[in-house]
Design a protein around this motif. Structure first.
Motif, PDB file in Angstrom:
ATOM      1  N   PRO A 133       2.997  11.582  13.266  1.00 31.59           N
ATOM      2  CA  PRO A 133       3.134  10.092  13.365  1.00 31.59           C
ATOM      3  C   PRO A 133       2.602   8.656  13.185  1.00 31.59           C
ATOM      4  CG  PRO A 133       1.117  10.878  15.391  1.00 31.59           C
ATOM      5  CD  PRO A 133       1.942  12.183  14.511  1.00 31.59           C
ATOM      6  N   ASP A 134       1.887   9.554  11.742  1.00 29.34           N
ATOM      7  CA  ASP A 134       1.920   7.797  10.768  1.00 29.34           C
ATOM      8  C   ASP A 134       2.434   7.741   9.649  1.00 29.34           C
ATOM      9  OD1 ASP A 134      -0.207   7.890  12.819  1.00 29.34           O
ATOM     10  OD2 ASP A 134      -2.025   9.111  12.001  1.00 29.34           O
ATOM     11  N   ALA A 135       3.897   8.904   9.227  1.00 26.57           N
ATOM     12  CA  ALA A 135       4.700   8.875   8.405  1.00 26.57           C
ATOM     13  C   ALA A 135       5.002   7.550   8.598  1.00 26.57           C
ATOM     14  CB  ALA A 135       5.799   9.880   8.377  1.00 26.57           C
ATOM     15  N   VAL A 136       5.277   7.174   7.347  1.00 28.41           N
ATOM     16  CA  VAL A 136       6.100   5.728   7.080  1.00 28.41           C
ATOM     17  C   VAL A 136       7.748   6.008   6.806  1.00 28.41           C
ATOM     18  CG1 VAL A 136       6.613   3.641   5.496  1.00 28.41           C
ATOM     19  CG2 VAL A 136       4.178   5.049   5.343  1.00 28.41           C
ATOM     20  N   ALA A 185       6.876   7.224   1.886  1.00 32.65           N
ATOM     21  CA  ALA A 185       7.569   6.078   2.428  1.00 32.65           C
ATOM     22  C   ALA A 185       8.611   6.401   2.505  1.00 32.65           C
ATOM     23  CB  ALA A 185       7.549   4.540   1.938  1.00 32.65           C
ATOM     24  N   ALA A 186       9.539   7.160   3.203  1.00 34.58           N
ATOM     25  CA  ALA A 186      11.189   6.899   3.047  1.00 34.58           C
ATOM     26  C   ALA A 186      11.647   6.030   4.290  1.00 34.58           C
ATOM     27  CB  ALA A 186      11.743   8.286   3.482  1.00 34.58           C
ATOM     28  N   THR A 201      15.653  16.206   2.450  1.00 33.03           N
ATOM     29  CA  THR A 201      14.620  15.604   0.935  1.00 33.03           C
ATOM     30  C   THR A 201      13.740  14.654   1.137  1.00 33.03           C
ATOM     31  OG1 THR A 201      17.228  15.412   0.367  1.00 33.03           O
ATOM     32  CG2 THR A 201      15.614  13.445  -0.454  1.00 33.03           C
ATOM     33  N   VAL A 202      13.373  14.076   2.527  1.00 27.98           N
ATOM     34  CA  VAL A 202      13.113  13.823   3.639  1.00 27.98           C
ATOM     35  C   VAL A 202      11.182  14.526   2.908  1.00 27.98           C
ATOM     36  CG1 VAL A 202      11.611  12.425   4.904  1.00 27.98           C
ATOM     37  CG2 VAL A 202      13.838  12.404   4.625  1.00 27.98           C
ATOM     38  N   GLN A 224       0.903  -1.410  -0.070  1.00 28.35           N
ATOM     39  CA  GLN A 224       0.365  -0.037   0.069  1.00 28.35           C
ATOM     40  C   GLN A 224       0.948   1.137   0.056  1.00 28.35           C
ATOM     41  OE1 GLN A 224      -3.462   0.044  -0.338  1.00 28.35           O
ATOM     42  NE2 GLN A 224      -3.122  -2.622  -0.451  1.00 28.35           N
ATOM     43  N   LEU A 225       2.907   1.311  -0.516  1.00 28.79           N
ATOM     44  CA  LEU A 225       3.017   2.204   0.049  1.00 28.79           C
ATOM     45  C   LEU A 225       2.876   3.281  -1.775  1.00 28.79           C
ATOM     46  CD1 LEU A 225       6.094   1.142   0.775  1.00 28.79           C
ATOM     47  CD2 LEU A 225       4.374   1.941   2.220  1.00 28.79           C
ATOM     48  N   PRO A 226       2.209   4.264  -1.578  1.00 23.31           N
ATOM     49  CA  PRO A 226       2.457   5.511  -2.588  1.00 23.31           C
ATOM     50  C   PRO A 226       3.540   4.506  -4.092  1.00 23.31           C
ATOM     51  CG  PRO A 226       1.912   6.288  -0.798  1.00 23.31           C
ATOM     52  CD  PRO A 226       2.845   5.217  -0.320  1.00 23.31           C
ATOM     53  N   TYR A 227       2.728   4.591  -5.286  1.00 22.95           N
ATOM     54  CA  TYR A 227       4.093   4.029  -6.185  1.00 22.95           C
ATOM     55  C   TYR A 227       4.163   2.608  -5.226  1.00 22.95           C
ATOM     56  CZ  TYR A 227       1.815   8.494  -7.321  1.00 22.95           C
ATOM     57  OH  TYR A 227       1.360  10.273  -7.656  1.00 22.95           O
ATOM     58  N   ARG A 228       4.368   2.210  -4.293  1.00 19.40           N
ATOM     59  CA  ARG A 228       5.117   0.989  -3.877  1.00 19.40           C
ATOM     60  C   ARG A 228       6.238   0.966  -4.163  1.00 19.40           C
ATOM     61  NH1 ARG A 228       2.024  -3.863  -7.529  1.00 19.40           N
ATOM     62  NH2 ARG A 228       3.770  -4.901  -6.514  1.00 19.40           N
ATOM     63  N   THR A 229       6.473   2.186  -3.722  1.00 20.03           N
ATOM     64  CA  THR A 229       8.310   2.511  -3.676  1.00 20.03           C
ATOM     65  C   THR A 229       8.566   3.502  -2.281  1.00 20.03           C
ATOM     66  OG1 THR A 229       7.503   3.371  -5.437  1.00 20.03           O
ATOM     67  CG2 THR A 229       9.789   5.020  -4.428  1.00 20.03           C
ATOM     68  N   LEU A 230      10.035   2.458  -1.764  1.00 24.71           N
ATOM     69  CA  LEU A 230      10.777   3.626  -0.064  1.00 24.71           C
ATOM     70  C   LEU A 230      11.987   3.606  -1.029  1.00 24.71           C
ATOM     71  CD1 LEU A 230      10.770   3.006   2.328  1.00 24.71           C
ATOM     72  CD2 LEU A 230      12.490   1.033   2.269  1.00 24.71           C
ATOM     73  N   ALA A 231      11.465   5.327  -0.989  1.00 25.33           N
ATOM     74  CA  ALA A 231      12.721   5.755  -1.415  1.00 25.33           C
ATOM     75  C   ALA A 231      13.946   6.035  -0.175  1.00 25.33           C
ATOM     76  CB  ALA A 231      12.335   7.657  -1.415  1.00 25.33           C
ATOM     77  N   ILE A 232      15.314   5.350  -0.711  1.00 28.62           N
ATOM     78  CA  ILE A 232      16.319   5.403   0.216  1.00 28.62           C
ATOM     79  C   ILE A 232      16.585   6.767   0.506  1.00 28.62           C
ATOM     80  CG2 ILE A 232      18.310   4.024   0.419  1.00 28.62           C
ATOM     81  CD1 ILE A 232      16.638   1.544  -0.712  1.00 28.62           C
ATOM     82  N   VAL A 233      17.199   7.107   1.677  1.00 27.74           N
ATOM     83  CA  VAL A 233      17.902   8.849   1.552  1.00 27.74           C
ATOM     84  C   VAL A 233      19.323   8.467   2.497  1.00 27.74           C
ATOM     85  CG1 VAL A 233      17.531  11.035   2.341  1.00 27.74           C
ATOM     86  CG2 VAL A 233      15.404   9.623   2.334  1.00 27.74           C
TER      87      VAL A 233
END
Length: 204
Positions: free
Chosen positions: A59-62, A36-37, A25-26, A5-14
């Motif tokens: 508090p709800d941010a991924v 999601a980061a 950046t985040v 259910q992540l937006p665009y099924r994407t986890l950004a790696i910072v």
């Protein structure tokens, strides 16, 4: 935490070299819909980055910590406000109650990661075997949620998702040099392009 259910099924790696730039950046990614980061602990004052981003995003941010290698890393990440942890490989008996994306590459490592209770197996480095390797792993492990990381751009992300990956982790093709003080407008442009490229794949 449902990775599908992540937006665009994407986890950004910072991952960067500048603490304040990493925070910006985040926050910029979140403004652009990539919410999601993972903040790599190799970033200067990474715990401070997580803490400030958590205050800004709520508090709800991924928002998680990456490159977690020790129990101390896990504890400090939790204290800073991380809601999940990411390891580059197997970290035996990591003491944490947070969901973990555990790095693995070989079939034996996949088995060990799933037995350790991984929320998902971070297939790393995914570029080592590419799409064919993910497909080969999914034959004996059809129920394992794989998240490929390493060498993932928009084209490979679409292919990985089509092949059954639960989500993808993306670093420099999306982040560029933003987390080291680079142009945030360029980051916004890349984020918009990423959303455009992934929207159809996510809808399927």
């Amino acid at each position: 935490m449902d990775l599908s259910q992540l937006p665009y099924r994407t986890l950004a790696i910072v991952r960067g070299t500048d603490r304040d730039a990493a925070v910006r950046t985040v926050l910029t990614l979140a403004e652009e819909g990539i919410t999601a980061a993972e903040v790599s602990l190799t970033t200067p004052d990474a715990f401070g980055v997580i803490e400030q981003a958590r205050r800004e995003l709520g508090p709800d941010a991924v928002l998680g910590a990456g490159t977690v290698l020790t129990d101390a890393d896990a504890a400090r990440s939790a204290d800073a406000g991380a809601s999940f942890l990411v390891t580059p490989g197997l970290v035996p008996d990591l003491a944490t109650e947070l969901p973990c994306l555990i790095g693995a590459l070989t079939p034996s490592e996949v088995i060990a990661a799933t037995r350790a209770g991984a929320l998902a197996v971070k297939l790393f480095p995914a570029s080592h075997g590419g799409l064919g390797y993910l497909k080969a792993l999914r034959d004996p492990f059809p129920q394992v949620p794989f998240l490929p990381v390493g060498g993932v751009d928009a084209a490979t992300a679409r292919a990985y998702l089509a092949a059954g990956a639960v989500a993808v982790g993306v670093g420099s093709p999306l982040i560029g040099d933003a987390a080291s003080g680079g142009d945030l407008w360029a980051l916004r442009d890349r984020a918009a392009q990423w959303r455009h490229e992934l929207a159809e794949a996510v809808a399927e």
